[in-house]
Scaffold this active site. Structure first.
Site, PDB file in Angstrom:
ATOM      1  N   TYR A 118      46.881  47.371  40.656  1.00 43.55           N
ATOM      2  CA  TYR A 118      47.721  47.068  41.819  1.00 43.55           C
ATOM      3  C   TYR A 118      48.266  45.644  41.729  1.00 43.55           C
ATOM      4  CZ  TYR A 118      48.833  45.912  46.698  1.00 43.55           C
ATOM      5  OH  TYR A 118      49.453  45.475  47.849  1.00 43.55           O
ATOM      6  N   SER A 134      52.204  40.832  47.422  1.00 41.44           N
ATOM      7  CA  SER A 134      50.845  40.579  47.913  1.00 41.44           C
ATOM      8  C   SER A 134      50.324  39.307  47.262  1.00 41.44           C
ATOM      9  CB  SER A 134      49.925  41.754  47.553  1.00 41.44           C
ATOM     10  OG  SER A 134      48.567  41.436  47.789  1.00 41.44           O
TER      11      SER A 134
END
Length: 259
Positions: free
Chosen positions: A151, A138
């Site tokens: 995350y 990501s």
């Protein structure tokens, strides 16, 4: 036909990867927790693209689930030419607000499973002199995110791991790339109960576009793939901005969110 194995294959980017690879006439091995949904996805792909689709129901946050998929990846009689490590989860809240069990599950799925499956797949690829691994990370992995979610730390690991293994294996004909999307219209945010109503439309990406760019970048030998010009710019700012300046900005954002 060559064979690709895709984890988290029943929704979002995983389903988009499965469709794109089936359209390329690749046979598939699909991995996900939901056996019923997995079977339905496989049936649809067989009917639409006339490819062979094998299903492996497995929870990759568990050691047993990883071992099941590792065994399939290591089967030299049925070689997997492309591994797509897509399965992953996010958490809505900051580190201290999450149960440690949720943090450990995210770490197991986002990091440990990626490492174990890659480790199982690449020896056969090296022996054959070719093969590909796509690890879905990501743009959040390029830097710290507010309000303190871990995350981004898991995705930073995926990026660094992929770049490192890419450098190690490219001399053996094996390509490894980290896919770094921004906001993609999938089930990811709703599953994590992450609110999205304040995210501008311009920041949303289409899953099929991300997959198309990821496969193109992999074939160009790029160790990271960032889809769209806007995220290339934003990702570059996050990744290469002076660290003290960036941390101050994120700190201000975190204080604003906490008000």
């Amino acid at each position: 036909m060559t064979t690709a194995l895709v984890t988290g294959a029943t929704a979002g980017l995983g389903a988009a990867f499965a469709r794109a690879l089936a359209a390329e006439r690749r046979d598939l091995v699909l991995v996900a927790r939901d056996a019923e949904r997995l079977s339905a996805t496989a049936s649809d792909l067989r009917d639409r693209f006339s490819v062979d689709v094998e299903v492996l129901p497995a929870d990759l946050a568990s050691v047993d689930g990883c071992e099941l998929v590792e065994k399939r990846l290591a089967d030299a009689s049925r070689p997997v030419e492309l591994l797509v490590n897509n399965a992953g989860i996010g958490l809505r809240d900051a580190f201290l607000e999450n149960p440690i069990e949720d943090e450990e599950r995210m770490l197991a799925l986002n990091v440990r499973a990626v490492m174990r499956l890659t480790h199982a797949a690449v020896p056969g690829m090296v022996t054959r002199g070719h093969g590909d691994v796509l690890n879905v990370a990501s743009v959040a992995g390029f830097g710290v995110t507010a309000p303190g979610s871990t995350y981004s730390a898991t995705k930073a690991w995926v990026i660094t791991f992929s770049e490192s293994v890419h450098l190690t294996l490219r001399q053996h004909g094996v390509r490894v790339s980290a896919v770094c999307p921004g906001f993609v219209r999938t089930e990811f945010h709703s599953r994590a109960a992450i609110p999205t109503e304040n995210i501008p439309d311009v920041l949303w990406l289409d899953a099929d576009d991300v997959v198309r760019d990821a496969l193109a970048d992999l074939r160009r030998g790029r160790p990271t793939s960032v889809s769209s010009v806007r995220y290339k710019v934003l990702g570059g700012i996050v990744r290469y901005a002076p660290r003290p300046v960036f941390l101050r900005l994120i700190g201000r954002a975190a204080r604003t969110v906490g008000r």
